[in-house]
Design a protein around this motif. Structure first.
Motif, PDB file in Angstrom:
ATOM      1  N   GLU A 282       0.858  -1.183   0.000  1.00 56.91           N
ATOM      2  CA  GLU A 282       0.000   0.000   0.000  1.00 56.91           C
ATOM      3  C   GLU A 282       0.893   1.232   0.000  1.00 56.91           C
ATOM      4  O   GLU A 282       1.804   1.345   0.820  1.00 56.91           O
ATOM      5  N   THR A 283       0.644   2.119  -0.937  1.00 61.75           N
ATOM      6  CA  THR A 283       1.454   3.325  -1.064  1.00 61.75           C
ATOM      7  C   THR A 283       0.559   4.555  -1.007  1.00 61.75           C
ATOM      8  O   THR A 283      -0.632   4.451  -1.318  1.00 61.75           O
ATOM      9  N   PRO A 284       1.096   5.728  -0.660  1.00 59.50           N
ATOM     10  CA  PRO A 284       2.483   5.922  -0.260  1.00 59.50           C
ATOM     11  C   PRO A 284       2.740   5.353   1.132  1.00 59.50           C
ATOM     12  O   PRO A 284       1.834   5.249   1.937  1.00 59.50           O
ATOM     13  N   THR A 285       3.997   5.023   1.367  1.00 61.50           N
ATOM     14  CA  THR A 285       4.375   4.590   2.707  1.00 61.50           C
ATOM     15  C   THR A 285       5.758   5.138   3.049  1.00 61.50           C
ATOM     16  O   THR A 285       6.586   5.348   2.156  1.00 61.50           O
ATOM     17  N   VAL A 286       5.973   5.383   4.325  1.00 57.21           N
ATOM     18  CA  VAL A 286       7.313   5.723   4.781  1.00 57.21           C
ATOM     19  C   VAL A 286       7.927   4.426   5.288  1.00 57.21           C
ATOM     20  O   VAL A 286       7.225   3.576   5.835  1.00 57.21           O
ATOM     21  N   ALA A 287       9.220   4.245   5.045  1.00 56.10           N
ATOM     22  CA  ALA A 287       9.906   3.059   5.559  1.00 56.10           C
ATOM     23  C   ALA A 287      11.068   3.497   6.435  1.00 56.10           C
ATOM     24  O   ALA A 287      11.854   4.367   6.045  1.00 56.10           O
ATOM     25  N   LEU A 288      11.151   2.899   7.621  1.00 58.27           N
ATOM     26  CA  LEU A 288      12.286   3.134   8.518  1.00 58.27           C
ATOM     27  C   LEU A 288      13.104   1.856   8.534  1.00 58.27           C
ATOM     28  O   LEU A 288      12.630   0.821   8.991  1.00 58.27           O
ATOM     29  N   LEU A 289      14.317   1.944   7.976  1.00 56.11           N
ATOM     30  CA  LEU A 289      15.166   0.761   7.879  1.00 56.11           C
ATOM     31  C   LEU A 289      16.343   0.903   8.831  1.00 56.11           C
ATOM     32  O   LEU A 289      17.156   1.821   8.692  1.00 56.11           O
ATOM     33  N   VAL A 290      16.383   0.020   9.806  1.00 56.88           N
ATOM     34  CA  VAL A 290      17.400   0.134  10.859  1.00 56.88           C
ATOM     35  C   VAL A 290      18.108  -1.194  11.080  1.00 56.88           C
ATOM     36  O   VAL A 290      17.502  -2.168  11.502  1.00 56.88           O
ATOM     37  N   SER A 291      19.402  -1.215  10.779  1.00 57.79           N
ATOM     38  CA  SER A 291      20.150  -2.462  10.971  1.00 57.79           C
ATOM     39  C   SER A 291      21.557  -2.122  11.405  1.00 57.79           C
ATOM     40  O   SER A 291      21.853  -0.976  11.759  1.00 57.79           O
ATOM     41  N   GLY A 292      22.435  -3.130  11.325  1.00 62.36           N
ATOM     42  CA  GLY A 292      23.825  -2.884  11.675  1.00 62.36           C
ATOM     43  C   GLY A 292      24.536  -2.093  10.587  1.00 62.36           C
ATOM     44  O   GLY A 292      25.588  -1.505  10.819  1.00 62.36           O
ATOM     45  N   GLY A 293      23.955  -2.089   9.392  1.00 62.54           N
ATOM     46  CA  GLY A 293      24.611  -1.416   8.270  1.00 62.54           C
ATOM     47  C   GLY A 293      23.946  -0.129   7.823  1.00 62.54           C
ATOM     48  O   GLY A 293      24.578   0.719   7.205  1.00 62.54           O
ATOM     49  N   HIS A 294      22.658   0.010   8.098  1.00 56.74           N
ATOM     50  CA  HIS A 294      21.984   1.227   7.626  1.00 56.74           C
ATOM     51  C   HIS A 294      20.917   1.730   8.581  1.00 56.74           C
ATOM     52  O   HIS A 294      20.356   0.980   9.382  1.00 56.74           O
ATOM     53  N   THR A 295      20.685   3.028   8.471  1.00 51.85           N
ATOM     54  CA  THR A 295      19.598   3.681   9.193  1.00 51.85           C
ATOM     55  C   THR A 295      19.034   4.674   8.195  1.00 51.85           C
ATOM     56  O   THR A 295      19.629   5.718   7.954  1.00 51.85           O
ATOM     57  N   VAL A 409      14.534   8.843  19.009  1.00 50.74           N
ATOM     58  CA  VAL A 409      14.922   9.541  17.779  1.00 50.74           C
ATOM     59  C   VAL A 409      14.365   8.825  16.539  1.00 50.74           C
ATOM     60  O   VAL A 409      13.810   9.454  15.640  1.00 50.74           O
ATOM     61  N   LEU A 410      14.514   7.516  16.520  1.00 49.51           N
ATOM     62  CA  LEU A 410      14.052   6.749  15.349  1.00 49.51           C
ATOM     63  C   LEU A 410      12.560   6.978  15.112  1.00 49.51           C
ATOM     64  O   LEU A 410      12.127   7.291  13.996  1.00 49.51           O
ATOM     65  N   VAL A 411      11.782   6.817  16.169  1.00 51.24           N
ATOM     66  CA  VAL A 411      10.334   6.891  16.007  1.00 51.24           C
ATOM     67  C   VAL A 411       9.884   8.332  15.740  1.00 51.24           C
ATOM     68  O   VAL A 411       9.040   8.574  14.872  1.00 51.24           O
ATOM     69  N   THR A 412      10.483   9.285  16.442  1.00 53.49           N
ATOM     70  CA  THR A 412      10.100  10.687  16.230  1.00 53.49           C
ATOM     71  C   THR A 412      10.315  11.087  14.771  1.00 53.49           C
ATOM     72  O   THR A 412       9.437  11.678  14.131  1.00 53.49           O
ATOM     73  N   LYS A 413      11.475  10.746  14.244  1.00 53.38           N
ATOM     74  CA  LYS A 413      11.778  11.152  12.870  1.00 53.38           C
ATOM     75  C   LYS A 413      10.900  10.414  11.857  1.00 53.38           C
ATOM     76  O   LYS A 413      10.479  10.986  10.854  1.00 53.38           O
ATOM     77  N   ALA A 414      10.622   9.168  12.128  1.00 49.70           N
ATOM     78  CA  ALA A 414       9.773   8.400  11.199  1.00 49.70           C
ATOM     79  C   ALA A 414       8.363   8.992  11.180  1.00 49.70           C
ATOM     80  O   ALA A 414       7.748   9.128  10.114  1.00 49.70           O
ATOM     81  N   ILE A 415       7.866   9.358  12.351  1.00 51.35           N
ATOM     82  CA  ILE A 415       6.514   9.924  12.399  1.00 51.35           C
ATOM     83  C   ILE A 415       6.489  11.320  11.764  1.00 51.35           C
ATOM     84  O   ILE A 415       5.561  11.656  11.029  1.00 51.35           O
ATOM     85  N   ASN A 416       7.535  12.092  12.004  1.00 52.65           N
ATOM     86  CA  ASN A 416       7.633  13.382  11.309  1.00 52.65           C
ATOM     87  C   ASN A 416       7.554  13.181   9.799  1.00 52.65           C
ATOM     88  O   ASN A 416       6.875  13.919   9.090  1.00 52.65           O
ATOM     89  N   ALA A 417       8.295  12.189   9.316  1.00 47.46           N
ATOM     90  CA  ALA A 417       8.325  11.938   7.866  1.00 47.46           C
ATOM     91  C   ALA A 417       6.929  11.605   7.348  1.00 47.46           C
ATOM     92  O   ALA A 417       6.523  12.064   6.282  1.00 47.46           O
ATOM     93  N   CYS A 418       6.183  10.820   8.124  1.00 43.78           N
ATOM     94  CA  CYS A 418       4.809  10.481   7.726  1.00 43.78           C
ATOM     95  C   CYS A 418       3.944  11.736   7.707  1.00 43.78           C
ATOM     96  O   CYS A 418       3.256  12.010   6.719  1.00 43.78           O
ATOM     97  N   GLN A 419       4.004  12.482   8.796  1.00 46.08           N
ATOM     98  CA  GLN A 419       3.102  13.635   8.923  1.00 46.08           C
ATOM     99  C   GLN A 419       3.462  14.743   7.932  1.00 46.08           C
ATOM    100  O   GLN A 419       2.581  15.321   7.297  1.00 46.08           O
ATOM    101  N   ASP A 420       4.751  15.025   7.780  1.00 46.51           N
ATOM    102  CA  ASP A 420       5.163  16.081   6.844  1.00 46.51           C
ATOM    103  C   ASP A 420       4.707  15.775   5.429  1.00 46.51           C
ATOM    104  O   ASP A 420       4.437  16.669   4.636  1.00 46.51           O
ATOM    105  N   ASN A 421       4.683  14.487   5.091  1.00 45.99           N
ATOM    106  CA  ASN A 421       4.381  14.098   3.713  1.00 45.99           C
ATOM    107  C   ASN A 421       2.976  13.527   3.552  1.00 45.99           C
ATOM    108  O   ASN A 421       2.660  12.966   2.507  1.00 45.99           O
ATOM    109  N   ASN A 422       2.167  13.686   4.616  1.00 44.88           N
ATOM    110  CA  ASN A 422       0.790  13.207   4.535  1.00 44.88           C
ATOM    111  C   ASN A 422       0.674  11.730   4.238  1.00 44.88           C
ATOM    112  O   ASN A 422      -0.193  11.316   3.451  1.00 44.88           O
ATOM    113  N   VAL A 423       1.546  10.954   4.832  1.00 46.96           N
ATOM    114  CA  VAL A 423       1.556   9.515   4.556  1.00 46.96           C
ATOM    115  C   VAL A 423       0.980   8.786   5.766  1.00 46.96           C
ATOM    116  O   VAL A 423       1.496   8.923   6.872  1.00 46.96           O
TER     117      VAL A 423
END
Ligand code: KG4
Ligand code: ZN
Length: 495
Positions: A282-295, A409-423
């Protein structure tokens, strides 16, 4: 009354024979021949029925591993012509041939019958040959026609995905959006004494693990290498040497089995994994990818054509921060699960550690970027200071407070990204998704903000080959052409 198309059974034999005689006269098959074909394992017969009455039938044969299939017969009763029944019967056979991984279908048709020839042409068949004096006893010629089935026509391509961007050797197999196998071999243990992934060790481990992982995946999926329609492989971002092992293996495999290859972006694949659970992203969607190699924070408007990198870490990855702090606290590698465990008995409010890039001054340039180096230093200082004063620190409190800072930090920024972009939705990916506090906080805050939260099964969140196969399958089904064999690896491949 409308007609229905279904698989033929032995009970249909009498009705089929009646139609066969009416359609082909002297040239028709005998009842024993028809029965044998109907019941044979290499054939696929369908009938069209109106109520109880059989008004059409058609059969296809495809022998074992052969890449081509043959239309054996097709007939529709005189009184039910021009109702589209012949076309539907043919479409069923084509679909089945495609499911059986045929790449071409052959048929023969009487030269003096223009109507069926026209139908076959409309379905994509091409005239490739003419056989003189073919039908007896009247000696009419046969026109031989061929349909090439391209990969994008396949409703559900079988794709094998290879993932080697970090320390997991992942081989996954999907059929369309169905997960068939997801086998992972991790070299994590070999990195433990270094406190982090050592690229050279990871690359070597991939080479050693690939063959067995591949065999296990084929076995789990219940398919043979011949059933694979396409090979997919991560070509970035990730560790260059590790990526090279997977890409080299994927290219060799694709050449050996003569199948197309798709180079796939690892980050986008983390999002594509969702279709294996839900069928459609289902799109649009924001994705938060968090691992040992990427954020990374992605804004996905369209999985194949419109993925935007909103932000990423400017220093350590979230998982890396967990691993490094675990070391400071004397916990073992990988640090994420250890800290998670210890933190359960700690007070998350005991120490207020800094939240990187969340100050008002950061909002312009770094609203969606992450930084964990300040946090790391703060935790290390806290521990050192206590030690120098001879004070006993509570590892549980430090772990809980550190975890809280990262998660916040992770959750705050992810939610900002959703809200700023109406996702209205957020999907998580990466090994850090295993973190119990991250799940808790994400669930609570998403609910509060009216955002739908998607957390794939953990085996699909951590790096795996199924997500690579899944993204390639989406490309194939959308008609995207395969990659040329000369593609390279890109450790910083953009989305
Ligand atoms: O996606 P992943 O399995 O692979 C690589 O990045 O290679 O992620 C592994 C990372 C490690 O850094 C590990 O410490 C972290 O995910 N991790 C966790 C937890 N479980 C694994 N971090 C925080 N909490 C956890 N429960
Ligand atoms: Zn990953």
């Amino acid at each position: 009354m409308s007609h229905l198309i279904r698989l033929a059974t032995e009970a249909d034999l009498a009705a089929i024979m009646e139609l066969e005689k009416a359609s082909f006269g002297n040239d028709s098959w005998s009842r024993p021949t028809m029965r044998a074909e109907l019941m044979a394992p290499h054939t696929f017969y369908v009938v069209a029925s109106i109520g109880e009455k059989i008004v059409g039938y058609a059969g296809l044969s495809k022998v074992g591993s052969s890449a081509s299939a043959d239309i054996q017969t097709i007939a529709v009763s005189d009184s039910h012509r021009r109702a589209g029944i012949g076309r539907e019967l043919m479409q069923m056979l084509i679909e089945q041939a495609s499911k059986l991984s045929a790449t071409e279908i052959y048929l023969e048709v009487r030269e003096d019958k223009p109507a069926p020839q026209k139908l076959y042409e409309q379905l994509g068949f091409e005239r490739i040959d003419r056989r003189e004096n073919y039908y007896q006893p009247d000696g009419v010629a046969a026109i031989v026609m061929r349909l090439a089935i391209s990969l994008s026509d396949k409703s559900e391509p079988v794709v094998l995905g290879i993932e080697t961007s970090c320390d997991e050797t992942g081989i996954g197999i999907v059929r369309g959006t169905t997960l068939l196998a997801n086998v992972i071999s991790s070299s994590m243990d070999q990195h433990a004494r270094f406190g982090g992934v050592v690229p050279e060790i990871a690359a070597r481990a991939h080479l050693e693990a690939l063959e067995a992982t591949l065999q296990k995946a084929l076995q789990d999926a219940g398919v043979s290498i011949k059933d694979i329609d396409a090979v997919a492989v991560t070509n970035g971002p990730g560790l260059a040497g590790a990526l090279m092992v997977g890409v080299g293996a994927a290219k060799a495999l694709a050449v050996a089995i003569d199948k197309p290859i798709y180079a796939v972006n690892h980050l986008v694949a983390h999002v594509a994994v969702d279709v294996l659970e839900r069928g459609k992203l289902e799109t649009p969607t924001v994705a938060l990818l968090v691992s040992g190699g990427h954020t990374s924070l992605l804004l996905v408007r369209d999985l194949l054509n419109d993925v935007e990198l909103l932000g990423e870490t400017i220093d350590d990855a979230a998982g890396e921060a967990f691993d490094k702090i675990a070391r400071v606290l004397g916990l073992s590698y990988p640090g994420g699960p250890e800290i998670d465990k210890v933190a359960k008995n700690g007070d998350a409010k005991a120490i207020r550690f800094p939240r990187g890039l969340t100050l008002p001054k950061d909002q312009e340039k770094h609203r969606y970027n992450f930084s964990f180096s300040g946090l790391k230093t703060a935790v290390a200082r806290h521990v050192e200071l206590a030690e120098s004063k001879g004070e006993q620190i509570s590892i549980a409190d430090v772990a809980a407070s550190f975890r809280e800072a990262v998660v916040d930090v992770l959750v705050t920024k992810a939610i900002n990204a959703c809200q700023d972009n109406n996702v209205p939705r957020l999907i998580l990916g990466g090994g850090v998704v295993a973190n119990s506090r991250l799940r808790e906080v994400a669930e609570a805050r998403c609910q509060e903000a009216g955002i739908e939260l998607r957390i794939p099964a953990l085996s699909l969140c951590t790096d795996n080959g199924a997500m690579i196969a899944s993204l390639a399958a989406q490309k194939i089904m959308a008609g995207v052409q395969p990659s040329k064999l000369d593609f390279g690896v890109y450790s910083t491949l953009p989305v």
